[in-house]
Scaffold this motif. Structure first.
Motif, PDB file in Angstrom:
ATOM      1  N   TYR A 105      91.552  -5.191  75.476  1.00  0.00           N
ATOM      2  CA  TYR A 105      92.016  -6.237  75.680  1.00  0.00           C
ATOM      3  C   TYR A 105      92.478  -6.780  74.245  1.00  0.00           C
ATOM      4  O   TYR A 105      91.832  -6.009  73.075  1.00  0.00           O
ATOM      5  CB  TYR A 105      90.515  -6.925  76.600  1.00  0.00           C
ATOM      6  N   ALA A 106      92.929  -8.712  74.395  1.00  0.00           N
ATOM      7  CA  ALA A 106      92.699  -8.894  73.289  1.00  0.00           C
ATOM      8  C   ALA A 106      91.170  -9.992  73.182  1.00  0.00           C
ATOM      9  O   ALA A 106      90.936  -9.942  73.602  1.00  0.00           O
ATOM     10  CB  ALA A 106      93.683  -9.553  73.044  1.00  0.00           C
ATOM     11  N   THR A 107      91.184 -10.299  71.298  1.00  0.00           N
ATOM     12  CA  THR A 107      90.157 -11.051  71.338  1.00  0.00           C
ATOM     13  C   THR A 107      90.706 -11.672  70.649  1.00  0.00           C
ATOM     14  O   THR A 107      91.241 -11.755  69.206  1.00  0.00           O
ATOM     15  CB  THR A 107      89.468 -10.128  70.135  1.00  0.00           C
ATOM     16  N   ILE A 108      89.586 -13.426  71.280  1.00  0.00           N
ATOM     17  CA  ILE A 108      90.425 -14.904  70.526  1.00  0.00           C
ATOM     18  C   ILE A 108      88.449 -15.235  70.048  1.00  0.00           C
ATOM     19  O   ILE A 108      87.763 -15.173  70.135  1.00  0.00           O
ATOM     20  CB  ILE A 108      90.657 -15.614  71.563  1.00  0.00           C
ATOM     21  N   GLY A 109      88.774 -14.910  68.137  1.00  0.00           N
ATOM     22  CA  GLY A 109      87.547 -14.927  67.406  1.00  0.00           C
ATOM     23  C   GLY A 109      87.950 -16.030  66.748  1.00  0.00           C
ATOM     24  O   GLY A 109      89.146 -16.712  66.386  1.00  0.00           O
ATOM     25  N   PHE A 110      86.230 -16.703  65.742  1.00  0.00           N
ATOM     26  CA  PHE A 110      86.463 -17.822  65.667  1.00  0.00           C
ATOM     27  C   PHE A 110      85.727 -17.009  63.698  1.00  0.00           C
ATOM     28  O   PHE A 110      84.787 -16.674  64.192  1.00  0.00           O
ATOM     29  CB  PHE A 110      85.313 -19.055  66.502  1.00  0.00           C
ATOM     30  N   GLU A 111      85.791 -17.457  63.208  1.00  0.00           N
ATOM     31  CA  GLU A 111      85.005 -17.490  61.905  1.00  0.00           C
ATOM     32  C   GLU A 111      84.018 -18.085  61.427  1.00  0.00           C
ATOM     33  O   GLU A 111      84.001 -19.721  62.297  1.00  0.00           O
ATOM     34  CB  GLU A 111      85.785 -17.342  60.453  1.00  0.00           C
ATOM     35  N   ASP A 112      83.404 -18.338  60.264  1.00  0.00           N
ATOM     36  CA  ASP A 112      81.812 -18.860  60.501  1.00  0.00           C
ATOM     37  C   ASP A 112      82.393 -20.482  60.253  1.00  0.00           C
ATOM     38  O   ASP A 112      81.607 -21.155  60.327  1.00  0.00           O
ATOM     39  CB  ASP A 112      81.281 -18.259  59.360  1.00  0.00           C
ATOM     40  N   ARG A 113      83.739 -20.803  59.895  1.00  0.00           N
ATOM     41  CA  ARG A 113      83.673 -22.197  59.879  1.00  0.00           C
ATOM     42  C   ARG A 113      83.778 -23.350  61.365  1.00  0.00           C
ATOM     43  O   ARG A 113      83.813 -24.663  61.083  1.00  0.00           O
ATOM     44  CB  ARG A 113      85.253 -22.794  59.058  1.00  0.00           C
ATOM     45  N   GLY A 125      83.608 -14.064  69.609  1.00  0.00           N
ATOM     46  CA  GLY A 125      84.961 -13.474  70.169  1.00  0.00           C
ATOM     47  C   GLY A 125      84.384 -13.528  71.395  1.00  0.00           C
ATOM     48  O   GLY A 125      83.430 -13.403  72.250  1.00  0.00           O
ATOM     49  N   PHE A 126      85.822 -13.467  72.224  1.00  0.00           N
ATOM     50  CA  PHE A 126      85.817 -13.428  73.634  1.00  0.00           C
ATOM     51  C   PHE A 126      87.431 -12.568  73.656  1.00  0.00           C
ATOM     52  O   PHE A 126      88.486 -13.224  73.736  1.00  0.00           O
ATOM     53  CB  PHE A 126      86.804 -14.868  73.809  1.00  0.00           C
ATOM     54  N   ALA A 127      86.795 -11.852  74.370  1.00  0.00           N
ATOM     55  CA  ALA A 127      87.795 -10.643  74.911  1.00  0.00           C
ATOM     56  C   ALA A 127      89.158 -11.418  75.761  1.00  0.00           C
ATOM     57  O   ALA A 127      87.964 -12.432  77.234  1.00  0.00           O
ATOM     58  CB  ALA A 127      87.049  -9.503  75.907  1.00  0.00           C
ATOM     59  N   VAL A 128      89.958 -11.411  75.953  1.00  0.00           N
ATOM     60  CA  VAL A 128      91.444 -11.917  77.104  1.00  0.00           C
ATOM     61  C   VAL A 128      92.325 -10.999  77.417  1.00  0.00           C
ATOM     62  O   VAL A 128      93.171 -10.346  76.581  1.00  0.00           O
ATOM     63  CB  VAL A 128      91.670 -13.007  76.510  1.00  0.00           C
ATOM     64  N   ARG A 129      92.912 -11.435  78.758  1.00  0.00           N
ATOM     65  CA  ARG A 129      93.874 -10.009  79.034  1.00  0.00           C
ATOM     66  C   ARG A 129      94.518 -10.459  79.426  1.00  0.00           C
ATOM     67  O   ARG A 129      95.827  -9.981  79.375  1.00  0.00           O
ATOM     68  CB  ARG A 129      92.557  -8.995  79.842  1.00  0.00           C
ATOM     69  N   THR A 130      94.523 -12.134  80.160  1.00  0.00           N
ATOM     70  CA  THR A 130      95.376 -12.693  81.152  1.00  0.00           C
ATOM     71  C   THR A 130      95.748 -14.166  80.642  1.00  0.00           C
ATOM     72  O   THR A 130      93.955 -14.817  80.221  1.00  0.00           O
ATOM     73  CB  THR A 130      95.736 -12.649  82.462  1.00  0.00           C
ATOM     74  N   TRP A 131      96.663 -14.861  80.372  1.00  0.00           N
ATOM     75  CA  TRP A 131      96.324 -16.102  79.631  1.00  0.00           C
ATOM     76  C   TRP A 131      96.628 -16.784  81.357  1.00  0.00           C
ATOM     77  O   TRP A 131      97.713 -16.392  81.955  1.00  0.00           O
ATOM     78  CB  TRP A 131      97.391 -16.524  78.970  1.00  0.00           C
ATOM     79  N   SER A 132      95.901 -17.524  81.635  1.00  0.00           N
ATOM     80  CA  SER A 132      95.551 -18.445  83.030  1.00  0.00           C
ATOM     81  C   SER A 132      95.029 -19.738  82.726  1.00  0.00           C
ATOM     82  O   SER A 132      94.726 -20.415  81.815  1.00  0.00           O
ATOM     83  CB  SER A 132      94.500 -17.684  83.748  1.00  0.00           C
ATOM     84  N   PRO A 133      94.811 -21.038  83.384  1.00  0.00           N
ATOM     85  CA  PRO A 133      94.962 -22.384  83.141  1.00  0.00           C
ATOM     86  C   PRO A 133      93.261 -22.383  83.338  1.00  0.00           C
ATOM     87  O   PRO A 133      92.721 -23.128  82.500  1.00  0.00           O
ATOM     88  CB  PRO A 133      94.704 -22.678  84.584  1.00  0.00           C
ATOM     89  N   ALA A 134      92.212 -21.156  83.745  1.00  0.00           N
ATOM     90  CA  ALA A 134      91.220 -21.769  83.520  1.00  0.00           C
ATOM     91  C   ALA A 134      90.450 -20.882  82.395  1.00  0.00           C
ATOM     92  O   ALA A 134      89.712 -21.336  80.911  1.00  0.00           O
ATOM     93  CB  ALA A 134      90.748 -19.924  84.610  1.00  0.00           C
TER      94      ALA A 134
END
Length: 148
Positions: A105-113, A125-134
């Motif tokens: 899976y891909a990860t959308i990550g956020f740094e400390d800022r 960090g958030f695992a993402v497999r597909t882009w959907s409206p949700a």
């Protein structure tokens, strides 16, 4: 004491070494360009275009959300990945494509800022497999809070 020499398996993986090399190259390019939004946008769009189809769809989705919700963030690559920085040039949010490190899976990550603080512990960090409206809705909320 005998010092053991490092083999590639003792340190970084090939993918990690490639990412470090990419980051060094990015830093040199960014130094030349300064905090130029157009140069950063061009590098992010190029990085997105080079991704395979599933990762490209995620990167395009994140790019659309950041452009819509946090237009003040400046696009710039981050270890060869699409990222978005604050006014100080520091990454706030980025996409780690699954294909880059051969993960499932891909990860959308956020740094400390990112201003996602929630008590004593919160996800960055958030695992993402597909882009959907949700997914778009959840990422929009996170990015909005991150720059909030």
């Amino acid at each position: 004491m005998v010092e053991k020499s490092k083999t590639p398996s003792d340190g970084l993986s090939k993918e990690e070494r490639d990412a470090v090399k990419q980051r060094a190259k990015e830093l040199r390019e960014q130094e030349k360009a300064g905090r130029n939004r157009e140069a950063g946008l061009a590098s992010v769009l190029k990085a997105i275009a080079e991704l395979d189809a599933p990762d490209r769809a995620l990167a395009e989705g994140l790019h659309a959300v950041v452009t819509d919700v946090a237009p003040g963030l400046v696009p710039k690559t981050y270890y060869g990945m699409p990222g978005y920085a604050n006014a100080d040039g520091k990454i706030v949010v980025f996409l780690q494509p699954a294909g880059k490190f051969k993960t499932r899976y891909a990860t959308i990550g956020f740094e400390d800022r990112a201003k996602l603080d929630d008590g004593d512990m919160w996800p960055i960090g958030f695992a993402v497999r597909t882009w959907s409206p949700a997914v778009r809705e959840r990422v929009s909320d996170l990015v909005s809070r991150a720059v909030g």
